[in-house]
Design an enzyme around this catalytic site. Structure first.
Site, short mmCIF file in Angstrom:
data_model
loop_
_atom_site.label_atom_id
_atom_site.label_comp_id
_atom_site.label_asym_id
_atom_site.label_seq_id
_atom_site.Cartn_x
_atom_site.Cartn_y
_atom_site.Cartn_z
N LEU A 107 4.41 1.11 -8.23
CA LEU A 107 3.45 2.11 -8.67
C LEU A 107 2.39 1.41 -9.51
CD1 LEU A 107 5.94 4.93 -9.73
CD2 LEU A 107 4.99 4.45 -7.45
N CYS A 108 1.14 1.56 -9.12
CA CYS A 108 0.01 0.97 -9.86
C CYS A 108 0.21 -0.55 -9.99
CB CYS A 108 -0.14 1.66 -11.21
SG CYS A 108 -1.70 1.32 -12.07
N THR A 109 0.17 -1.09 -11.21
CA THR A 109 0.24 -2.54 -11.40
C THR A 109 1.63 -3.11 -11.20
OG1 THR A 109 0.43 -2.10 -13.78
CG2 THR A 109 -1.75 -2.67 -12.93
N GLY A 110 2.60 -2.27 -10.87
CA GLY A 110 3.90 -2.79 -10.47
C GLY A 110 3.81 -3.68 -9.24
N THR A 127 -3.28 -1.67 -5.44
CA THR A 127 -2.96 -1.37 -6.83
C THR A 127 -4.16 -0.63 -7.37
OG1 THR A 127 -2.17 -2.30 -8.93
CG2 THR A 127 -3.86 -3.55 -7.75
#
Length: 321
Positions: A107-110, A127
């Protein structure tokens, strides 16, 4: 719809300095079954290596990282700072879980964790648009797409920022339980129904309009005249340069041609008017310099991924009646 075990397991990885929104969203979505899901909902585990800082909070995971190795799905929430070193135990857990057959989603910057684990090589990824260039630079073997909500490579999935994390979680539910259940969860969250991942990230990448770079004054001048049929020649004349030199300056400063930048600004203005006014599509086309509703619909869908009417329904600002 995927073939599931009786109680599919979801491991949320809580290691390092995380953002609370993405972790909270995943826990809310996978941890609370809708009324229609009478059986076979998810068993959710919060896995970590000790207390973890999540925004202003400190959370104690209820399982160690080894619990993630037997999970059906592993969720990697957003890292708070992509410039901080990634915890080695987190990267190794993600790599081992995928090798053991888990479906891994960031999720996102993961996505930076998935990249460090080698899971993005040869795959499409995304991202938050503010970090796509950095993700691409770190993982050149991946095809990083800044213009989608999420990517699905089967066993490796990535989501863009914030609201797109919700979309990816709903997509996973759609795969596992079907559209009706996914839409039921969306209704509970007061969200639009499940959106396809190929849809564009709805907030266009902003272009600096203030500051001391050589195009800042031109940007501001042009944005005040988006209702006019501006051309590259008009922009070059105002900047007191040639169209060819102006094109070089634009590519140097923002990586776009003047026409591409101008179209992006017109679409962004259309987004604002669709969200905040009751103006017709024809009136918005005139106000943004698109000329006709047909042109606006074509350019808006090409840039944003959905027609302007659908955008207005989904993202309109709430106002008193």
């Amino acid at each position: 719809m995927r073939t599931l075990s009786d109680v599919p397991t979801v491991a949320l990885l809580a290691v390092g300095h995380l953002l609370h929104f993405e972790l909270g969203v995943a826990y809310e979505i996978f941890g609370n079954p809708p009324r229609e899901a009478t059986e076979g909902w998810y068993d959710v585990f919060l896995c970590g290596a000790g207390p973890v800082r999540i925004g202003p909070f400190t959370v104690e995971p209820d399982h160690g990282l080894d619990r993630a190795l037997g999970a059906d799905t592993v969720i990697v929430p957003a890292c708070a700072d992509v410039d901080e070193p990634l915890p080695r135990e987190l990267v190794e857990t993600v790599r081992a879980a995928h090798a053991a057959g888990a479906r891994v989603a960031s999720l996102c910057t993961g996505a930076f964790v998935l990249g460090a684990a080698g899971l993005l090589d040869g795959r499409r990824a995304t991202t938050h648009w503010a970090h796509t260039d950095e993700l691409s630079a770190r993982h050149p073997l991946s095809e990083v797409d800044p213009d989608v909500l999420y990517t699905d490579n089967g066993s490796v999935l990535t989501a863009a920022g914030k609201a797109a994390a919700v979309d990816l979680c709903l997509h996973l539910i759609h795969l596992d339980h079907g559209a009706a259940i996914a839409n039921s969860v969306a209704r509970r969250l007061v969200m639009p129904p499940h959106r396809p991942g190929g849809q564009a990230q709805f907030v266009a990448t902003p272009i600096q309009t203030t500051g001391d770079h050589k195009l800042a004054q031109l940007f501001a001048w042009a944005q005040q005249r988006l209702d006019q049929p501006l051309s590259v020649t008009d922009l070059a004349r105002h900047a007191n340069t040639s169209p060819r030199n102006l094109g070089r300056q634009f590519r140097s400063v923002i990586g776009q041609s003047p026409i591409q930048w101008l179209l992006t600004q017109r679409v962004r203005r259309a987004q604002e008017l669709l969200e905040a006014t009751d103006e017709s599509i024809e009136a918005i086309a005139l106000a943004t310099g698109m000329g006709t509703a047909t042109t606006l619909r074509r350019q808006f869908k090409r840039t944003v991924g959905v027609p302007p009417d659908s955008y207005r329904r989904a993202f309109r600002s709430a106002r008193p009646a």
